[in-house]
Design an enzyme around this catalytic site. Sequence first.
Site, PDB file in Angstrom:
ATOM      1  N   MET A 159      13.469  24.168   3.234  1.00 39.19           N
ATOM      2  CA  MET A 159      12.780  23.497   2.121  1.00 39.19           C
ATOM      3  C   MET A 159      13.742  22.757   1.196  1.00 39.19           C
ATOM      4  SD  MET A 159      10.305  25.007  -0.874  1.00 39.19           S
ATOM      5  CE  MET A 159       9.220  25.854   0.217  1.00 39.19           C
ATOM      6  N   ARG A 201     -10.295  -0.610  14.618  1.00 39.35           N
ATOM      7  CA  ARG A 201     -10.074   0.264  13.489  1.00 39.35           C
ATOM      8  C   ARG A 201     -10.986  -0.246  12.372  1.00 39.35           C
ATOM      9  NH1 ARG A 201      -4.102   1.355  11.124  1.00 39.35           N
ATOM     10  NH2 ARG A 201      -4.661  -0.631  10.213  1.00 39.35           N
ATOM     11  N   TYR A 208      18.011  29.504   9.438  1.00 36.26           N
ATOM     12  CA  TYR A 208      16.826  30.257   9.870  1.00 36.26           C
ATOM     13  C   TYR A 208      16.679  30.270  11.379  1.00 36.26           C
ATOM     14  CZ  TYR A 208      14.859  30.510   5.124  1.00 36.26           C
ATOM     15  OH  TYR A 208      14.633  30.777   3.815  1.00 36.26           O
ATOM     16  N   LYS A 253       0.846  -1.196   0.000  1.00 36.13           N
ATOM     17  CA  LYS A 253       0.000   0.000   0.000  1.00 36.13           C
ATOM     18  C   LYS A 253       0.884   1.250   0.000  1.00 36.13           C
ATOM     19  CE  LYS A 253      -0.141  -0.286   5.000  1.00 36.13           C
ATOM     20  NZ  LYS A 253      -0.769  -0.975   6.115  1.00 36.13           N
TER      21      LYS A 253
HETATM   22  C1  LIG Z   1      -0.011  -1.990   6.653  1.00 40.84           C
HETATM   23  C2  LIG Z   1      -0.611  -3.276   7.005  1.00 40.84           C
HETATM   24  C3  LIG Z   1       0.179  -4.421   7.106  1.00 40.84           C
HETATM   25  C4  LIG Z   1       1.684  -4.375   7.065  1.00 40.84           C
HETATM   26  O1  LIG Z   1       2.149  -3.881   8.306  1.00 40.84           O
HETATM   27  P1  LIG Z   1       3.686  -3.678   8.645  1.00 40.84           P
HETATM   28  O2  LIG Z   1       3.673  -3.239  10.064  1.00 40.84           O
HETATM   29  O3  LIG Z   1       4.189  -2.620   7.719  1.00 40.84           O
HETATM   30  O4  LIG Z   1       4.377  -4.967   8.438  1.00 40.84           O
HETATM   31  C5  LIG Z   1      -0.462  -5.638   7.309  1.00 40.84           C
HETATM   32  N1  LIG Z   1      -1.802  -5.697   7.437  1.00 40.84           N
HETATM   33  C6  LIG Z   1      -2.591  -4.606   7.374  1.00 40.84           C
HETATM   34  C7  LIG Z   1      -4.063  -4.737   7.537  1.00 40.84           C
HETATM   35  C8  LIG Z   1      -2.026  -3.357   7.176  1.00 40.84           C
HETATM   36  O5  LIG Z   1      -2.801  -2.271   7.123  1.00 40.84           O
END
Ligand SMILES: *Cc1c(COP(=O)(O)O)cnc(C)c1O
Length: 382
Positions: free
Chosen positions: A318, A143, A265, A45
């Site tokens: 930046m 969640r 800065y 993802k």
């Molecule tokens: C992001 C995610 C993972 C992977 O988790 P990591 O901690 O990056 O290994 C697995 N299952 C779900 C449902 C996730 O949202």
Amino acid sequence: MDQTLSATPKDLAGAVLSIDLGAIQKNWRYLASHAGSAECGAAVKGNAYGLGVEPVGRALWDAGCRSYFVARPKEGEELRGVLPEATIYVLDGLFPGQAEFYAQNNLLPALISIEEAREWVAFGRVYGRKLPCAIHVDTGINRLGFSMDEYAALLADRATLDGLSVSLLMSHMACADEPGHPLNAKQRDAFKAVRAKLPGVPASLANSAGIFLGKDYAHDLVRPGIAIYGGNPTPALSNPMHAVALLEGTILQTRDVAANETVGYSATWKAARKSRVAVLGAGYKDGVPRSLSSGNSNNPPQVFLGGKRCPIIGRVSMDMMAIDVTDLTQAVKRGDRAEILGPNILIDEAANWAGTISYELLTRLGSRYARLYSELDSGLQA
Ligand SMILES: *Cc1c(COP(=O)(O)O)cnc(C)c1O
């Protein structure tokens, strides 16, 4: 040999992000070997945690990965474009009215409610077949997913359940990176009960850290993400993974700064002695968090240059940041590169300095630098 996929050549971009696809493959293999007899999938993802879902997806496929997890249907479509045969689950579930998009791209929604399940079944009837999916049950993170009660209601709703082709039963852990946390065992036991009610369906619970909690957590499929990309899945121990991302900034200028002068800065850093300062062309637009600016701590954020760690001084701005190179024995010159993230400055360490986690650091890497993808590790064909 490097292959440049970016339009920006390395010598013009200022900052360079090199992604080691061979390290990605080694990391995935390592995780697979720790998952016992469970299949090892991959969470890709967020554009493969910011590293590029297309090259990363291909590299993982070549290493033997067959099951992938994206968050959004659009991400699934992109991955489908390079992996026509992969099993692709969409973790955010079924978006309302979008079932046809999932079906056309052969994406499997990880269904999170009875409403989604009914929509998927109804679409499947129109489409003329039972469509595959995962069922995501919430075992305590609160969640996404069916609550235990909603799951019981789904099991009681035979018309809906019989209309689904469930290829995976899954749940997600809240505290897998804290092996001693009591919620781990609680979720493990709750998931066992979930499985018992739908026997014969493959099941998945563990993310990267979950793989290292023991056999009870692996089930039939593990879903690592961050560890594939070099993050430490066992935060209490040293990191067994290979660094994947190497982020380097180029030195634009060096200068001498007299004692008591300030740098950057808001004049937040003051030279305690006559200092040699190098200005690196990498800043928050490139994904270097502004929170990597130096505070007054004895352990300031650092970059790696000339074989040594050099402190970041003053504010990260930046387009640039300053580093103290006074203690380097060899001269630093314009055009030299310093490692901001990589094998010497691990993402977990840098994230800790910045007050965040490796996940956020990687996914916020900017778009301005040249991206270079190293060759695949040809010794790791599946
Ligand atoms: C992001 C995610 C993972 C992977 O988790 P990591 O901690 O990056 O290994 C697995 N299952 C779900 C449902 C996730 O949202």
